[in-house]
Design an enzyme around this catalytic site. Sequence first.
Site, PDB file in Angstrom:
ATOM      1  N   SER A 179       0.866  -1.178   0.000  1.00  0.00           N
ATOM      2  CA  SER A 179       0.000   0.000   0.000  1.00  0.00           C
ATOM      3  C   SER A 179       0.898   1.221   0.000  1.00  0.00           C
ATOM      4  O   SER A 179       2.086   1.136   0.357  1.00  0.00           O
ATOM      5  CB  SER A 179      -0.933   0.000   1.216  1.00  0.00           C
ATOM      6  OG  SER A 179      -0.206  -0.135   2.425  1.00  0.00           O
ATOM      7  N   GLU A 220       1.395   5.625   0.650  1.00  0.00           N
ATOM      8  CA  GLU A 220       0.923   6.884   1.221  1.00  0.00           C
ATOM      9  C   GLU A 220       1.353   8.053   0.342  1.00  0.00           C
ATOM     10  O   GLU A 220       2.499   8.118  -0.100  1.00  0.00           O
ATOM     11  CB  GLU A 220       1.488   7.081   2.635  1.00  0.00           C
ATOM     12  CG  GLU A 220       1.051   8.421   3.255  1.00  0.00           C
ATOM     13  CD  GLU A 220       1.611   8.636   4.641  1.00  0.00           C
ATOM     14  OE1 GLU A 220       1.170   7.922   5.555  1.00  0.00           O
ATOM     15  OE2 GLU A 220       2.495   9.503   4.799  1.00  0.00           O
ATOM     16  N   ASP A 249      -0.515  15.786  14.703  1.00  0.00           N
ATOM     17  CA  ASP A 249       0.557  16.582  15.319  1.00  0.00           C
ATOM     18  C   ASP A 249      -0.026  17.828  15.971  1.00  0.00           C
ATOM     19  O   ASP A 249      -0.832  18.542  15.362  1.00  0.00           O
ATOM     20  CB  ASP A 249       1.591  16.992  14.272  1.00  0.00           C
ATOM     21  CG  ASP A 249       2.297  15.787  13.658  1.00  0.00           C
ATOM     22  OD1 ASP A 249       2.452  14.789  14.390  1.00  0.00           O
ATOM     23  OD2 ASP A 249       2.674  15.848  12.475  1.00  0.00           O
ATOM     24  N   PHE A 302      13.286  14.430   9.733  1.00  0.00           N
ATOM     25  CA  PHE A 302      12.119  13.602  10.053  1.00  0.00           C
ATOM     26  C   PHE A 302      12.386  12.793  11.327  1.00  0.00           C
ATOM     27  O   PHE A 302      11.544  12.728  12.227  1.00  0.00           O
ATOM     28  CB  PHE A 302      11.824  12.630   8.909  1.00  0.00           C
ATOM     29  CG  PHE A 302      11.210  13.257   7.685  1.00  0.00           C
ATOM     30  CD1 PHE A 302      10.720  14.550   7.694  1.00  0.00           C
ATOM     31  CD2 PHE A 302      11.120  12.534   6.505  1.00  0.00           C
ATOM     32  CE1 PHE A 302      10.147  15.120   6.563  1.00  0.00           C
ATOM     33  CE2 PHE A 302      10.557  13.087   5.365  1.00  0.00           C
ATOM     34  CZ  PHE A 302      10.070  14.379   5.400  1.00  0.00           C
ATOM     35  N   HIS A 332       3.749  -1.005   3.792  1.00  0.00           N
ATOM     36  CA  HIS A 332       3.166   0.300   3.497  1.00  0.00           C
ATOM     37  C   HIS A 332       4.308   1.269   3.193  1.00  0.00           C
ATOM     38  O   HIS A 332       5.197   1.469   4.030  1.00  0.00           O
ATOM     39  CB  HIS A 332       2.360   0.804   4.694  1.00  0.00           C
ATOM     40  CG  HIS A 332       1.591   2.053   4.432  1.00  0.00           C
ATOM     41  ND1 HIS A 332       0.485   2.092   3.603  1.00  0.00           N
ATOM     42  CD2 HIS A 332       1.754   3.327   4.892  1.00  0.00           C
ATOM     43  CE1 HIS A 332      -0.006   3.320   3.573  1.00  0.00           C
ATOM     44  NE2 HIS A 332       0.743   4.090   4.340  1.00  0.00           N
TER      45      HIS A 332
END
Length: 309
Positions: free
Chosen positions: A26, A28, A120, A223, A273
Amino acid sequence: MSFFYANQREALNQNLAELQGKINVSFEFFPPRTSEMEQTFWQSINRLIKLKPTFISVTYGANSGERTLTNSIVTAIKKYTGLDAAPHLTCIDATPNELEEIAKKYWCSGNHHIVALRGDLPPGGGRPAMYGIDLVTLLKRVGDFEISVAAYPEVHPEAKSAQSDLLNLKKKVDAGASRAITQFFFDIESYLRFRDRCVVAGIDVEIVPGILPVSNFRQLQRFAAVTNVKVPNWMHTMFDGLNDDVETRKMVGASIAMDIVKILSREGVKNFHFYTLNRADLTYAICHTLGIRSEIQTIQNVQSGAVIT
């Protein structure tokens, strides 16, 4: 290359050959905000849909305008590809009543899969009124949604402890979550230990590993700093001196991600993912090594500005 290492690689590759047709992926994406980004977005979608992903998730920021854009993207993906498109939904900047209305609209429009997150906190934001478990509970009140939630093999940066973080995940699963998708990671042992701890805790849904193909190491470090993700020393060494060498960075990043998915597939993982960052090249190459072969399928009649208005 040592004989032992060569045999290890051979075993991994043989394992992948045996898994062909048994691996699911999958992807994103995030909503494009300019016409140029939109073009890249649809080019990436167009290439990756050929791999027949189980679903495509679409993120959004914490405000109503972003939610509207996410909804437009999800609608367009479903219209042009026929794939399951799962919008992200967070508790930030929305009341329970507003979230319930959003959920009802998604349910009535046929969007029955949602990625449910706390979201967030904005700078200076205090304690949120709702958390992920509250959102899962709310969604299940509205309809029998398929719900994906977040998991953190290296512990959520705001969690009091690893155990409290694990218990929070269990509460979300007990409330009705269908699966957990992990934060990206590079320490494979951290994922495997986390998966074992989930089993012991009675978490009976799949813990899908989130894979981030790295092409910009500086961006990755930013990140990682805010997500409590460990960047191993060997990655610093591999990317050292490549700040101005984009193509080599891509090759290194693809190699790292390929090794992660190869090892995890040997450990029984069947679903992955990918955090695509709206680009298809590395993700496509990695999926190819998983034995996922593309089929002839393209998006028809997507006009520039079909989503951005």
